[in-house]
Design a protein around this motif. Structure first.
Motif, PDB file in Angstrom:
ATOM      1  N   SER A  21      48.031  16.535  77.769  1.00 47.07           N
ATOM      2  CA  SER A  21      49.138  17.008  77.793  1.00 47.07           C
ATOM      3  C   SER A  21      49.478  17.374  79.312  1.00 47.07           C
ATOM      4  N   ASP A  22      50.044  16.472  80.052  1.00 48.20           N
ATOM      5  CA  ASP A  22      50.159  16.790  81.419  1.00 48.20           C
ATOM      6  C   ASP A  22      51.522  16.585  81.884  1.00 48.20           C
ATOM      7  N   ASN A  23      52.508  16.949  81.128  1.00 45.75           N
ATOM      8  CA  ASN A  23      54.000  16.927  81.499  1.00 45.75           C
ATOM      9  C   ASN A  23      54.506  15.394  81.227  1.00 45.75           C
ATOM     10  N   ALA A  24      53.598  14.673  81.235  1.00 45.46           N
ATOM     11  CA  ALA A  24      53.907  13.023  81.151  1.00 45.46           C
ATOM     12  C   ALA A  24      53.653  12.413  79.584  1.00 45.46           C
ATOM     13  N   CYS A  25      53.651  13.390  78.639  1.00 39.73           N
ATOM     14  CA  CYS A  25      53.199  13.181  77.370  1.00 39.73           C
ATOM     15  C   CYS A  25      54.093  11.919  76.623  1.00 39.73           C
ATOM     16  N   PHE A  26      55.549  12.110  76.918  1.00 44.67           N
ATOM     17  CA  PHE A  26      56.611  11.332  76.322  1.00 44.67           C
ATOM     18  C   PHE A  26      56.240   9.852  77.154  1.00 44.67           C
ATOM     19  N   ILE A 158      64.006   3.839  68.085  1.00 42.61           N
ATOM     20  CA  ILE A 158      62.848   4.894  68.412  1.00 42.61           C
ATOM     21  C   ILE A 158      62.966   6.005  67.535  1.00 42.61           C
ATOM     22  N   ILE A 159      62.026   5.952  66.513  1.00 39.16           N
ATOM     23  CA  ILE A 159      62.040   7.057  65.493  1.00 39.16           C
ATOM     24  C   ILE A 159      61.011   8.095  66.118  1.00 39.16           C
ATOM     25  N   VAL A 160      61.387   9.535  65.732  1.00 41.36           N
ATOM     26  CA  VAL A 160      60.933  10.456  66.134  1.00 41.36           C
ATOM     27  C   VAL A 160      60.676  11.398  64.813  1.00 41.36           C
ATOM     28  N   PHE A 161      59.378  11.715  64.645  1.00 47.41           N
ATOM     29  CA  PHE A 161      59.053  12.635  63.420  1.00 47.41           C
ATOM     30  C   PHE A 161      58.472  14.020  63.934  1.00 47.41           C
ATOM     31  N   ASN A 162      59.024  14.735  62.899  1.00 47.18           N
ATOM     32  CA  ASN A 162      58.271  16.398  63.176  1.00 47.18           C
ATOM     33  C   ASN A 162      57.268  16.317  62.202  1.00 47.18           C
ATOM     34  N   THR A 163      56.032  17.198  62.256  1.00 38.71           N
ATOM     35  CA  THR A 163      55.083  17.410  61.210  1.00 38.71           C
ATOM     36  C   THR A 163      55.333  18.822  60.482  1.00 38.71           C
ATOM     37  N   ARG A 211      56.193  17.540  68.574  1.00 42.32           N
ATOM     38  CA  ARG A 211      55.789  18.891  67.899  1.00 42.32           C
ATOM     39  C   ARG A 211      55.805  20.093  68.907  1.00 42.32           C
ATOM     40  N   GLU A 212      55.996  21.015  68.574  1.00 44.72           N
ATOM     41  CA  GLU A 212      55.967  22.517  69.448  1.00 44.72           C
ATOM     42  C   GLU A 212      54.737  23.111  68.888  1.00 44.72           C
ATOM     43  N   TYR A 213      53.983  23.678  70.231  1.00 46.79           N
ATOM     44  CA  TYR A 213      52.923  24.334  70.052  1.00 46.79           C
ATOM     45  C   TYR A 213      52.803  25.407  71.033  1.00 46.79           C
ATOM     46  N   LEU A 214      52.860  26.660  70.665  1.00 46.47           N
ATOM     47  CA  LEU A 214      52.827  27.676  71.897  1.00 46.47           C
ATOM     48  C   LEU A 214      53.943  27.644  72.691  1.00 46.47           C
ATOM     49  N   ASN A 215      55.047  27.222  72.011  1.00 43.60           N
ATOM     50  CA  ASN A 215      56.271  27.115  72.589  1.00 43.60           C
ATOM     51  C   ASN A 215      56.509  26.071  73.801  1.00 43.60           C
ATOM     52  N   ASN A 216      55.446  25.115  73.605  1.00 41.93           N
ATOM     53  CA  ASN A 216      55.952  23.855  74.531  1.00 41.93           C
ATOM     54  C   ASN A 216      55.638  22.688  73.498  1.00 41.93           C
ATOM     55  N   GLY A 217      56.558  21.806  74.167  1.00 40.81           N
ATOM     56  CA  GLY A 217      56.647  20.541  73.217  1.00 40.81           C
ATOM     57  C   GLY A 217      55.640  19.472  73.948  1.00 40.81           C
ATOM     58  N   HIS A 218      55.148  18.864  72.617  1.00 41.39           N
ATOM     59  CA  HIS A 218      54.295  17.462  73.067  1.00 41.39           C
ATOM     60  C   HIS A 218      54.638  16.427  72.135  1.00 41.39           C
ATOM     61  N   TYR A 219      54.489  15.213  72.717  1.00 42.69           N
ATOM     62  CA  TYR A 219      54.784  13.987  72.014  1.00 42.69           C
ATOM     63  C   TYR A 219      53.197  13.122  71.761  1.00 42.69           C
TER      64      TYR A 219
END
Length: 237
Positions: A21-26, A158-163, A211-219
Motif C-alpha cells: 500500500s504505497d500509492n502504487a498498488c494499481f 480487465i475485470i475489477v471486483f468489489n468484495t 476495495r475501500e478501507y478507511l477512505n483509501n482505495g486499494h487494489y
C-alpha cells in the motif's frame, strides 16, 4: 440472499494476493498479473506479453513485493505515460470524451501536468508529506483511464471486483473483508467494472480487486485457479 449469491462470484475460484500500500498498488497488481500470465521468466518476454495466457504456476507469482514486481510496475506506469502522449484524442468509453478531457475530469490535471507528474513512479512519493514541491503531493493512482490504456496495450480485458457479503442481521449487502489474502466467511466477489469488453472470450483477462478501507482505495490481484477453463469462469460474470 439468493439474488446476492446469483449475482456474485465465489472467491475460492481465485487466489487473492495483496500488494504494498504505497500509492502504487494499481501498478503493482497489474505487474503481478502480467508476470503470472506470461509463461517465460525472462523480463524481455514478460514486457512484450509473449504467449499471454499460458500462465505460470500460482506458487511462482511475485507476492506482495519483489524487485521483479517493482521493475514491472515502473515499466507499466511508463507505458501508460507514453500511451497518453501518443493518444490524447482516444475516446474513453466511461466518460464518452477524449483521453485528454477524461484526465481533466478524473485526475483534475491538464494533459501536460499528467505527463509531467506521472513520469514519477507512484511508489516513490508520499502524498501525506510536507514537501514544498507540489508535484510530490499528487497521487498517481490508477483509475479506469489507466485500466483502459493497459487493456488496449495488452489487448485483453480487465475485470475489477468489489468484495461484498450479505448481512443477515440487517438484511443488506455490506463491504466484505480480505485478511491474509483470504476472503472472510460469506464474502463474495461482485463485478464492478469490465474494461475492454471487445477482448472478452479472446484473451485471458486481468482480474483485480478494488476495495475501500478507511477512505483509501486499494487494489489486489486475483489469479484464476484454473486458467485453462477461463471461458466457463467468464460465463459466471
Amino acid at each position: 440472499m439468493e439474488n446476492f449469491i446469483q449475482s456474485t462470484i465465489d472467491p475460492n475460484l481465485f487466489r487473492i494476493e495483496d500488494v504494498l500500500s504505497d500509492n502504487a498498488c494499481f501498478y503493482r497488481s497489474i505487474a503481478n498479473f502480467i508476470h503470472y500470465a506470461v509463461p517465460s521468466d525472462k523480463m524481455n518476454s514478460i514486457k512484450r506479453f509473449t504467449n499471454w495466457g499460458s500462465v505460470k504456476e500460482i506458487d511462482k507469482c511475485l507476492g506482495q513485493y519483489s524487485p521483479e514486481q517493482d521493475e514491472l510496475a515502473r515499466f507499466i506506469q511508463r507505458k501508460i505515460v507514453n500511451y497518453v502522449k501518443k493518444n490524447p484524442d482516444l475516446i474513453i468509453p466511461q466518460t464518452g470524451t477524449t483521453l485528454e478531457n477524461s484526465i481533466q475530469l478524473i485526475h483534475e490535471l491538464t494533459l501536460d501536468e499528467y505527463i509531467d507528474n506521472y513520469k514519477i513512479f507512484a511508489g516513490d512519493i508520499d502524498i501525506e508529506n510536507d514537501e514544498s514541491d507540489e508535484e510530490f503531493l499528487i497521487d498517481r493512482w490508477g483509475s479506469f483511464i489507466e485500466q483502459t490504456i493497459i487493456s488496449d496495450i495488452i489487448k485483453c480485458p480487465i475485470i475489477v471486483f468489489n468484495t461484498q457479503r450479505f448481512d443477515m442481521r440487517n438484511n443488506k449487502i455490506v463491504n466484505g473483508k480480505i485478511r491474509n489474502n483470504k476472503a472472510e466467511k460469506g464474502v463474495r466477489l461482485r463485478v464492478s467494472a469490465i474494461i475492454g469488453e471487445n477482448y472478452m472470450m479472446k484473451k485471458l483477462p486481468i482480474f483485480l480487486i478494488w476495495r475501500e478501507y478507511l477512505n483509501n482505495g486499494h487494489y489486489m490481484v486475483c489469479y484464476p485457479k484454473d486458467a485453462t477453463n477461463i471461458k466457463e469462469l467468464l460465463n459466471l460474470i
